[in-house]
Scaffold this motif. Structure first.
Motif, PDB file in Angstrom:
ATOM      1  N   SER A 195      43.823  37.965  44.891  1.00  0.00           N
ATOM      2  CA  SER A 195      43.281  37.083  43.874  1.00  0.00           C
ATOM      3  C   SER A 195      42.220  36.194  44.504  1.00  0.00           C
ATOM      4  CB  SER A 195      44.395  36.216  43.275  1.00  0.00           C
ATOM      5  OG  SER A 195      43.888  35.401  42.238  1.00  0.00           O
ATOM      6  N   HIS A 212      39.959  35.949  39.549  1.00  0.00           N
ATOM      7  CA  HIS A 212      40.115  37.406  39.470  1.00  0.00           C
ATOM      8  C   HIS A 212      41.434  37.778  40.118  1.00  0.00           C
ATOM      9  CE1 HIS A 212      36.098  38.145  37.973  1.00  0.00           C
ATOM     10  NE2 HIS A 212      35.593  37.402  38.949  1.00  0.00           N
ATOM     11  N   TYR A 213      42.005  38.865  39.628  1.00  0.00           N
ATOM     12  CA  TYR A 213      43.282  39.338  40.150  1.00  0.00           C
ATOM     13  C   TYR A 213      43.232  40.844  40.362  1.00  0.00           C
ATOM     14  CZ  TYR A 213      45.172  34.869  38.584  1.00  0.00           C
ATOM     15  OH  TYR A 213      45.411  33.536  38.415  1.00  0.00           O
ATOM     16  N   ASP A 266      44.908  44.447  40.032  1.00  0.00           N
ATOM     17  CA  ASP A 266      45.756  44.984  38.966  1.00  0.00           C
ATOM     18  C   ASP A 266      47.235  44.934  39.338  1.00  0.00           C
ATOM     19  OD1 ASP A 266      43.433  47.615  37.928  1.00  0.00           O
ATOM     20  OD2 ASP A 266      43.572  45.493  37.378  1.00  0.00           O
ATOM     21  N   LYS A 279      48.476  41.291  38.420  1.00  0.00           N
ATOM     22  CA  LYS A 279      48.152  40.654  37.137  1.00  0.00           C
ATOM     23  C   LYS A 279      49.414  40.415  36.321  1.00  0.00           C
ATOM     24  CE  LYS A 279      43.403  42.156  36.292  1.00  0.00           C
ATOM     25  NZ  LYS A 279      42.527  43.079  35.537  1.00  0.00           N
ATOM     26  N   GLY A 313      31.956  37.304  41.687  1.00  0.00           N
ATOM     27  CA  GLY A 313      32.369  38.302  40.726  1.00  0.00           C
ATOM     28  C   GLY A 313      33.534  39.094  41.267  1.00  0.00           C
ATOM     29  N   LEU A 314      33.779  40.258  40.665  1.00  0.00           N
ATOM     30  CA  LEU A 314      34.919  41.081  41.079  1.00  0.00           C
ATOM     31  C   LEU A 314      34.827  41.507  42.537  1.00  0.00           C
ATOM     32  CD1 LEU A 314      35.602  43.369  37.993  1.00  0.00           C
ATOM     33  CD2 LEU A 314      37.189  41.763  39.060  1.00  0.00           C
ATOM     34  N   LEU A 327      37.147  40.309  45.429  1.00  0.00           N
ATOM     35  CA  LEU A 327      38.475  40.827  45.781  1.00  0.00           C
ATOM     36  C   LEU A 327      38.389  41.738  47.012  1.00  0.00           C
ATOM     37  CD1 LEU A 327      40.104  41.579  42.311  1.00  0.00           C
ATOM     38  CD2 LEU A 327      40.688  39.761  43.932  1.00  0.00           C
TER      39      LEU A 327
END
Length: 127
Positions: A49, A59-60, A62, A65, A105-106, A109
């Motif tokens: 995260s 953001h996490y 999957d 989540k 942003g993503l 991660l």
């Protein structure tokens, strides 16, 4: 001197909860993203995260989540990772890391943007 210090790890039964803390110093907290990563024995490091301290966007992965929640306390320069409904597969050393927030942003991660890392805290979930 930049420092990131993790705490809160330990041994917990499956279904239990832990809260990890990442206390940071040596840089302007609001300018950075703090990410949580984990690495289990024999496995690659995995992004769990991240949170942008300037605007709170998160953001996490999957895999976590709905179970993990990241938050920050800007007054204390500390980021938390609340971990609920823990599973044995969550067992790993958990690290926090800091990255500049430009382009957040993503991709955050992944470990590439991160400049500073803590030493890690062990989380063990028994079945």
């Amino acid at each position: 001197e930049v420092q990131l210090v993790e705490s809160g790890g330990g041994l917990v039964q499956a279904g239990g909860s832990l809260r990890l803390s990442c206390a940071v110093s040596g840089f302007t907290f609001d300018d950075y993203v703090i990410g949580w990563f984990r690495q289990a024995p024999g496995k690659e490091r995995e992004g769990v995260s991240c949170i942008n301290n300037s605007d709170g966007r998160t953001h996490y992965a999957d895999s976590v989540k709905g179970r993990f929640t990241i938050s920050s306390d800007n007054a204390k320069n500390t980021v938390y990772l609340q971990m609920n409904s823990l599973k044995p597969e969550d067992t790993a050393v958990y690290y926090c890391a800091a990255a500049l927030s430009v382009g957040y942003g993503l991709g955050y991660l992944h470990s590439l943007p991160y400049l500073y890392w803590g030493q890690g805290t062990q989380v063990t979930v028994s079945s």
